[in-house]
Design an enzyme around this catalytic site. Sequence first.
Site, PDB file in Angstrom:
ATOM      1  N   VAL A 147       0.779  -1.083  -0.001  1.00  0.00           N
ATOM      2  CA  VAL A 147       0.118  -0.001  -0.067  1.00  0.00           C
ATOM      3  C   VAL A 147       0.645   1.200  -0.119  1.00  0.00           C
ATOM      4  CG1 VAL A 147      -1.819   1.434   1.360  1.00  0.00           C
ATOM      5  CG2 VAL A 147      -1.823  -1.252   1.196  1.00  0.00           C
ATOM      6  N   HIS A 148       0.675   2.196  -0.890  1.00  0.00           N
ATOM      7  CA  HIS A 148       1.384   3.652  -0.585  1.00  0.00           C
ATOM      8  C   HIS A 148       0.864   4.143   0.516  1.00  0.00           C
ATOM      9  CE1 HIS A 148       2.208   7.480  -1.632  1.00  0.00           C
ATOM     10  NE2 HIS A 148       2.547   7.412  -2.688  1.00  0.00           N
ATOM     11  N   PRO A 149       2.037   4.998   1.405  1.00  0.00           N
ATOM     12  CA  PRO A 149       1.795   5.291   2.491  1.00  0.00           C
ATOM     13  C   PRO A 149       0.451   6.103   2.685  1.00  0.00           C
ATOM     14  CG  PRO A 149       4.051   5.367   2.049  1.00  0.00           C
ATOM     15  CD  PRO A 149       3.388   4.757   0.776  1.00  0.00           C
TER      16      PRO A 149
END
Length: 338
Positions: free
Chosen positions: A229-231
Amino acid sequence: MLVLRPVEPTDLPQLQQLARDSLVGVTSLPDDREHLGGKIAASCASFESNASAQGPENYFFVLEDQDHQRLVGCSEILATAGFNEPFYSLRNRHFTSASRELHIEHGVPALSLCHDLSGHTLLRGFHIDAALVRTPYSELLSRARLMFIAAHAPRFAEAVITEIVGYSDEQGQSPFWDALGKHFFDLPYVEAERLCGLQSRTFLAELMPQYPIYVPMLPPAAQACIGRVHPDGQEAFDILEREGFETNSYIDLFDAGPTLYARTGNIRSIADSRVATVREEPRIDARGRYLVSNDALHGYRATVAELDYQPDQPLALTPAMCAALKVSHGGNVRVVAL
């Protein structure tokens, strides 16, 4: 007061600003005035439709700060992913090879292009102002969509999915895209996502390899992106995970972000929400914080409120809350604990 409502044509300028600020990878929110205008028109038609079954409708919501008449977020429901064209994903599963002579059996993870998820209801387009990240209003923006589904269940599928934005670095580079998609399109990740948002993923997906892509043959940096997941997408993931969504074997075609899945009837905001009769009161002795919505269609409204909710009892709302929700004494609202 912040209220979630259906998008309106006059929202276009502010919606375009939200699109400019949105995370790369949120392909359903491109910074293109004409495209966004088309999305608004399609959403307005969906809310006005008399559909009695699942179809191609797209329901676009905005989160409005009513005190300042400013949009601070948006989110979306596509009733049927892949209604007009296949909804492509990558399926991540093991391929097993065996040799009886050598007594060897070995499983290798491989990615295969598929459209298995066509037909599910799709949540997308989640974006909220940075100042409101990890506040109750993020919950409102995401979960009020689910309360809308609860109120209008025949319009939606028996399962709901969403694609969470996958990893890319601060320069907008995706190791997964660079290792795979870029070889077939010679486009940087940001441009591929932009084209996907403006047109569709189909024209790109159809140029992807039709045979399995063996994961061990990808560079380590690309392998590390699978399901990552992208931050800046973590909050959207966390909210839906608490709702009962789970990851599965499907990932995004371009950045390998995870896909979340849930049976509609098992989703917390659907299964646990209750309808209550409104009792208008000047003051409330609040006992807890709740998400509360009306069950309207094109007049849908939802907000966060401090309430004294008792099951099977009338629900006290102040005049300001009633006005925001467009309900009156004796009407009905849907409520679920925050």
